[in-house]
Each structure stands twice: as C-alpha cells, then as structure tokens.
Motif scaffolding. Structure first.
Motif, mmCIF file in Angstrom:
data_model
loop_
_atom_site.group_PDB
_atom_site.id
_atom_site.type_symbol
_atom_site.label_atom_id
_atom_site.label_comp_id
_atom_site.label_asym_id
_atom_site.label_seq_id
_atom_site.Cartn_x
_atom_site.Cartn_y
_atom_site.Cartn_z
ATOM 1 N N ARG A 256 -6.257 -5.466 -1.117
ATOM 2 C CA ARG A 256 -6.365 -6.932 -1.223
ATOM 3 C C ARG A 256 -7.431 -7.333 -2.251
ATOM 4 O O ARG A 256 -7.247 -8.298 -2.998
ATOM 5 C CB ARG A 256 -6.724 -7.514 0.138
ATOM 6 C CG ARG A 256 -5.570 -7.474 1.115
ATOM 7 C CD ARG A 256 -6.031 -7.891 2.505
ATOM 8 N NE ARG A 256 -4.911 -7.894 3.431
ATOM 9 C CZ ARG A 256 -4.995 -7.571 4.719
ATOM 10 N NH1 ARG A 256 -6.157 -7.222 5.244
ATOM 11 N NH2 ARG A 256 -3.930 -7.608 5.478
ATOM 12 N N GLN B 94 -5.079 -16.674 3.747
ATOM 13 C CA GLN B 94 -5.521 -15.548 2.918
ATOM 14 C C GLN B 94 -5.187 -15.809 1.447
ATOM 15 O O GLN B 94 -6.014 -15.557 0.555
ATOM 16 C CB GLN B 94 -4.807 -14.305 3.445
ATOM 17 C CG GLN B 94 -5.218 -13.004 2.855
ATOM 18 C CD GLN B 94 -4.192 -11.914 3.177
ATOM 19 O OE1 GLN B 94 -3.185 -12.157 3.856
ATOM 20 N NE2 GLN B 94 -4.467 -10.710 2.705
ATOM 21 N N ALA C 222 3.991 -6.086 4.912
ATOM 22 C CA ALA C 222 2.607 -5.831 4.491
ATOM 23 C C ALA C 222 2.433 -4.422 3.925
ATOM 24 O O ALA C 222 1.627 -4.201 3.027
ATOM 25 C CB ALA C 222 1.646 -6.040 5.654
ATOM 26 N N ALA C 223 3.192 -3.457 4.430
ATOM 27 C CA ALA C 223 3.020 -2.086 3.954
ATOM 28 C C ALA C 223 3.638 -1.886 2.578
ATOM 29 O O ALA C 223 3.009 -1.353 1.675
ATOM 30 C CB ALA C 223 3.635 -1.099 4.949
ATOM 31 N N ASP C 224 4.872 -2.336 2.412
ATOM 32 C CA ASP C 224 5.606 -1.915 1.213
ATOM 33 C C ASP C 224 5.789 -2.994 0.157
ATOM 34 O O ASP C 224 6.337 -2.714 -0.901
ATOM 35 C CB ASP C 224 6.973 -1.350 1.612
ATOM 36 C CG ASP C 224 7.807 -2.336 2.418
ATOM 37 O OD1 ASP C 224 7.243 -3.316 2.944
ATOM 38 O OD2 ASP C 224 9.022 -2.125 2.531
ATOM 39 N N PRO D 15 4.411 -10.452 7.634
ATOM 40 C CA PRO D 15 3.661 -9.214 7.867
ATOM 41 C C PRO D 15 4.534 -7.972 8.005
ATOM 42 O O PRO D 15 4.014 -6.858 7.893
ATOM 43 C CB PRO D 15 2.907 -9.516 9.168
ATOM 44 C CG PRO D 15 2.698 -10.998 9.135
ATOM 45 C CD PRO D 15 3.957 -11.553 8.509
ATOM 46 N N MET D 16 5.818 -8.112 8.229
ATOM 47 C CA MET D 16 6.631 -6.892 8.286
ATOM 48 C C MET D 16 6.796 -6.271 6.907
ATOM 49 O O MET D 16 7.269 -5.146 6.795
ATOM 50 C CB MET D 16 7.977 -7.134 8.969
ATOM 51 C CG MET D 16 8.998 -7.831 8.179
ATOM 52 S SD MET D 16 10.503 -8.052 9.198
ATOM 53 C CE MET D 16 11.312 -9.308 8.226
ATOM 54 N N ILE E 195 0.862 -1.185 0.000
ATOM 55 C CA ILE E 195 0.000 0.000 0.000
ATOM 56 C C ILE E 195 0.901 1.238 0.000
ATOM 57 O O ILE E 195 2.131 1.112 -0.043
ATOM 58 C CB ILE E 195 -0.963 0.018 1.212
ATOM 59 C CG1 ILE E 195 -0.194 -0.193 2.530
ATOM 60 C CG2 ILE E 195 -2.039 -1.046 1.048
ATOM 61 C CD1 ILE E 195 -1.051 -0.089 3.781
ATOM 62 N N LYS F 261 -4.110 4.069 2.311
ATOM 63 C CA LYS F 261 -3.808 3.077 3.346
ATOM 64 C C LYS F 261 -4.878 2.005 3.468
ATOM 65 O O LYS F 261 -4.864 1.233 4.420
ATOM 66 C CB LYS F 261 -3.645 3.789 4.700
ATOM 67 C CG LYS F 261 -2.603 4.879 4.660
ATOM 68 C CD LYS F 261 -2.423 5.586 6.002
ATOM 69 C CE LYS F 261 -1.531 6.820 5.785
ATOM 70 N NZ LYS F 261 -1.125 7.478 7.034
ATOM 71 N N ASP F 262 -5.812 1.975 2.525
ATOM 72 C CA ASP F 262 -6.929 1.040 2.650
ATOM 73 C C ASP F 262 -6.470 -0.359 2.210
ATOM 74 O O ASP F 262 -6.575 -0.739 1.044
ATOM 75 C CB ASP F 262 -8.096 1.534 1.798
ATOM 76 C CG ASP F 262 -9.349 0.684 2.004
ATOM 77 O OD1 ASP F 262 -9.235 -0.438 2.548
ATOM 78 O OD2 ASP F 262 -10.436 1.137 1.614
ATOM 79 N N ILE F 263 -5.975 -1.125 3.157
ATOM 80 C CA ILE F 263 -5.387 -2.426 2.857
ATOM 81 C C ILE F 263 -6.453 -3.424 2.408
ATOM 82 O O ILE F 263 -6.181 -4.314 1.600
ATOM 83 C CB ILE F 263 -4.576 -2.947 4.075
ATOM 84 C CG1 ILE F 263 -3.675 -4.129 3.679
ATOM 85 C CG2 ILE F 263 -5.474 -3.314 5.244
ATOM 86 C CD1 ILE F 263 -2.639 -4.493 4.737
ATOM 87 N N PRO G 95 1.421 5.469 1.635
ATOM 88 C CA PRO G 95 0.958 6.398 2.673
ATOM 89 C C PRO G 95 -0.235 7.224 2.182
ATOM 90 O O PRO G 95 -1.000 7.734 2.982
ATOM 91 C CB PRO G 95 2.186 7.292 2.916
ATOM 92 C CG PRO G 95 3.358 6.483 2.476
ATOM 93 C CD PRO G 95 2.858 5.656 1.326
ATOM 94 N N SER H 227 -0.513 -11.826 3.677
ATOM 95 C CA SER H 227 0.335 -12.124 4.835
ATOM 96 C C SER H 227 0.230 -13.538 5.361
ATOM 97 O O SER H 227 1.074 -13.954 6.148
ATOM 98 C CB SER H 227 -0.004 -11.158 5.977
ATOM 99 O OG SER H 227 0.142 -9.815 5.578
#
Lengths: 285, 285
Positions: free
Chosen positions: B123, B165, B154-156, B151-152, B112, B117-119, B114, B161
């Motif tokens: 998805r 899923q 998950a943002a970039d 998950p570390m 995602i 941020k709508d993860i 900045p 994760s």
C-alpha cells in the motif's frame, strides 16, 4: 495411519472441529489428543449429533477443553416471530456453550435478502438483538464473540464486515460479555486492522483468534477457500504480532474449510496444521 | 435486431464498454447512440485494437463522449525496474485518456504475491507511485480515480479496499487531480460508506460513479458476478442518494461483467440497463 504423532506440546493451538469435519467426532477428539493438543473448537452440529452431556463427557475423557462453540447469530430478520425464534435459539446456544465449558460463543450475525436490501437497518437489528442477549450470556458465564466476516459474505451471511463495526456494537451494549473474534480469513485485508485489533485489546473485548489462509482461486463455495497457513496470501507473523500486542493470551484456533483437507485423514491434517502453526504463528505469540 | 429503440434521453447514463465486451466496438458505439445515450466508458484494450486516433474519431462520429478510461494502476511491484515500467505505462494511459477526451483514468492499484505478503508495504508503494503520477495527470488535464475494490480482490488485484483508504492516499498527494471512484459492486458492504462518500464530496475528489449489482452465487471468476441493477443485493436508491448528497453531478456508468449479459445482443442489453437505471438510479439523481 495408526501411529500417533508424538511431539512436544504446541502451546495454545486448538483445532476447530470443522477442519476435520469428515472425520467422526470421536476420532477427531482422539487425533487431537494424540497430537498433545489441549483444546478443540466445536460446533452446534456436534451437540445435535452426540447430545450435549455425551459430548462434554467425550471431550473430558479425551483430556481436552473446548475453546469455542460455533455458532450463534442470524439476527437480521425483520419479522418479529422470526426474531423471537432466533433469540430463543441463541439462548440455547449460550446454554450449550456453558455446558461444554466453552468460554465463548461465536456469533455469525446473518445477512440480508433480495426482498429487503436495507443493510443499515439489518445492522441496527443485530445491535439490538445482541444487546438483548448480553445479560443472558453474562449470567451463563459465556462471552459472545461477534465475528466480522469477509465482505464477500455481507449479503448472505453477515452484515458485520469489520472489527471496528463489531467493536462499535459490542461497546454499545455496555456489557463486558460482548466482544470480537479475529479470524484471519475474514479480516486480513482490512486497512484498519492493526488499529482495530489494538482497540479490541484496550476495550477488553478480544475473545478469540482463529487462523487459516486465504487461498486463490476462490472455491466454488468461497467459504471453502480457507487453507492451511502458508498456502495463500495472509501474513500470519504480522497479524499474530498485532494480536499479541493487544494482550491476547487465549487459544489460537485453526479453522480450515477445504475439500482437500477434508479428504486428508485427521491425524495427518492435524500434523500439517501443527507444522504450519509452529512455523508461522507460534514464533510470534 | 435492426430497429433501434427510440426512447427519451436517459440523463447521465453511460455504458461501460465491458458491459457489452463481446460486441464489436463499432456496433457497441452505434447501439449506445441508438439508445440516445451520451457517453461510454472505454478500456485500453479498445485503444489497442482500434488505434487511439481512430477510436476517438469513431466516438465523435457516433455523437458520444468518453466518460472514463479503464485502466491504469498495478503499482505494487517492489522491484525498481518493474516499478519504472509501470509508471511509464501509466503515463501512456494518462495520455490516452487525454486524447480520448476522458476526464478520468480509473486506477486498479494492484495486489500482492505469495512471495511478498506484506500488504502494508504494498500500500505504501501505491501511495508513492500515485504521488509520482499526479503532476503528469494534472498537466494532461486528466484526473486519476483510485478504485477501492471489493476485499475479495485484495490479494490479486487491488490492495485498496475502502473509500476511506483511497481518500487517505488521494489527499496525501496534495494534488486535486487524484480522487476516487465509487463502484457499487466494490463498496456497497462498507459500514463507513455514507461517511466516506460524503468525505469524497467535501474533499472535491468524487470523480466517478459506477453501478452494477452484487449477484449470488458468485461466479467461478468472482469479477463476473457483476449483474444488472436489481438482480442482486445492492440498495441502489440509498447509495445513489449518498452520491447525490456528496454533490456528484457527472456521468453514471453501468459496468456489468456477466456471461449472460455478454451473450445478449448489445442493443437488448443496453435496453435492459436503461430500464433498470430508470427504475433504481435515476429517481434519486
């Protein structure tokens, strides 16, 4: 800066002591009170430094409440002597939480070691020890908030990685005194987040809500990438709506671990926290 | 060192190209073959550097197979133009995998921003794009291995994760060509690991197994904490038993990203990989 900010009360906002850990405890309490906030989250290190009775007195004198005490846990040791020592230490932590009037003790359950990598067995030991501690917590009038930590801490800090897993353990104790803490930094990525928060609410086990952002790049110590809300990637309005929908009405603690924040005077840092809280969290509570 | 190790064949072990990324591709292929291994995992960067036909020829000439091609993905963009470009690029990646004889394309789905941020929405876009690509992959005879990342990231890097899923998305496509990759580094911490790996097997969607260890402290770039098996915290025998129980009989790729390993001559690094594989993985396959 010596001029206290004077602002309207900011409902439910609590400042965790570690957000301003480089500020002496007395200054921290006064800065929080000067911002018209009601509560602080404290650490056992504060108890050790100030003494239990003196700390309670200082909190009372500042007109504050304690929203949580951090932390119990570290329950993964396989060795019986170490396990007994850990249980004793957790009972002391429960006593301290009760003496401070903190409704809940945050539990960081512990990790594994390169010598014993059996994470499934480590998790079973956690569940067993939590069940052992539950009656003691009940009697003290303190709840135990199991903290699922971000999976990047699964090896060295907490074999508890998701809210569902924490709820499985909490429910297995059969005790109403065991529940969970939702800390945005640790759980924001979880695909099952909405369902798990709802489950925590239905189960009557949603005991605490802590907020801070997920900043990138990760700091050398990845614990210290906890930033001001709005500086990273976390969708606070969405998660706060989930927490609200689950019926949570308690304190919302801001717990930031960040070198830049620690280098900022407490009064100023708390002012920034309030602004971000009012922008990103408060509209949804 | 110029003397090839001569050793018995090591069944199912494949070396991922990135494990020896500082070694020129030709030397890497020769070092792998000299160790009597059958397969390598390659990257699109290799295709770009050598050319598709030439790369295939070099792999054939070394007597090797390609176990996987890394990587497609990056499917989270909300912008329609970016999404179309990403789908085109993924079709090219599928073509490349087919031309190399790689049975599967590893998919890193993207993160995602900045600004968005709508993860949950990100998805959903991933699921939609994977469904769009599935028929193309089927026609090419290549499977798509969705990679749940730690998950570390998950943002970039990947809003995917967990294996559960990934399996939800794979199954929702209705295509047998979409499945998952189990990479120990990314999923070892998952409390649902055993059940999820079993589900992948039952669903016929367990397409690849990659191994490396979780080393601490994390490197400045946490991707580069992928270590030799045995150097960190991962319980390889247990996870390998789960993968075997799920019916997986394919290649087992060792994919290490670590500055120390990159500084080691390929021949030597592959020798260490073989030793660790024979000690920690092979007894369970």
């Amino acid at each position: 800066m010596n001029t206290p900010h004077t602002s309207q009360a900011t409902p439910r906002l609590s400042i965790n002591r570690w957000t301003c850990r480089s500020t002496p405890i007395q200054d921290f309490l006064e800065a929080t009170a000067a911002h018209d906030l009601e509560a602080v989250g404290l650490w056992r290190q504060d108890v050790e430094e100030v003494g239990l009775d003196a700390l309670r007195r200082r909190v009372d004198d500042a007109g504050l409440r304690v929203s949580s005490l951090c932390r119990g846990g570290f329950l993964t040791a396989a060795d019986e002597t170490a396990r007994a020592a850990s249980l004793d230490d957790n009972r002391r932590a429960i006593d301290e939480a009760a003496a401070l009037g903190a409704p809940t003790l945050v539990m960081v359950v512990g990790g594994i070691t390169p010598e014993d990598k059996d994470i499934v067995a480590a998790r079973a030991r956690v569940a067993e020890s939590i069940a052992t501690l539950a009656p003691y917590a009940e009697q003290a009038g303190v709840t135990l908030s199991l903290e699922p930590m971000h999976p990047m801490f699964a090896a060295d800090r907490a074999v508890l990685s998701t809210l569902d897993q924490a709820l499985d353990i909490a429910e297995s104790t059969g005790s109403d005194a065991v529940g969970v803490i939702v800390d945005t930094y640790h759980v924001w990525w979880d695909p099952a987040l909405e369902a798990s928060i709802a489950r925590a609410g239905e189960s009557g086990r949603l005991f605490s809500y802590q907020v801070c952002d997920w900043n990138l790049p990760l700091a050398a110590n990845p614990l210290f990438s906890r930033g001001y809300m709005g500086d990273g990637f976390i969708d606070f309005p969405s998660i706060t709506r989930m927490v609200k929908a689950a019926g949570y009405t308690g304190d919302i603690e801001v717990e930031i671990f960040h070198e830049d924040v620690w280098a900022t005077p407490a009064h100023e840092a708390i002012g920034i926290v309030k602004d971000r809280y009012e922008e990103l969290v408060l509209p949804e509570v």
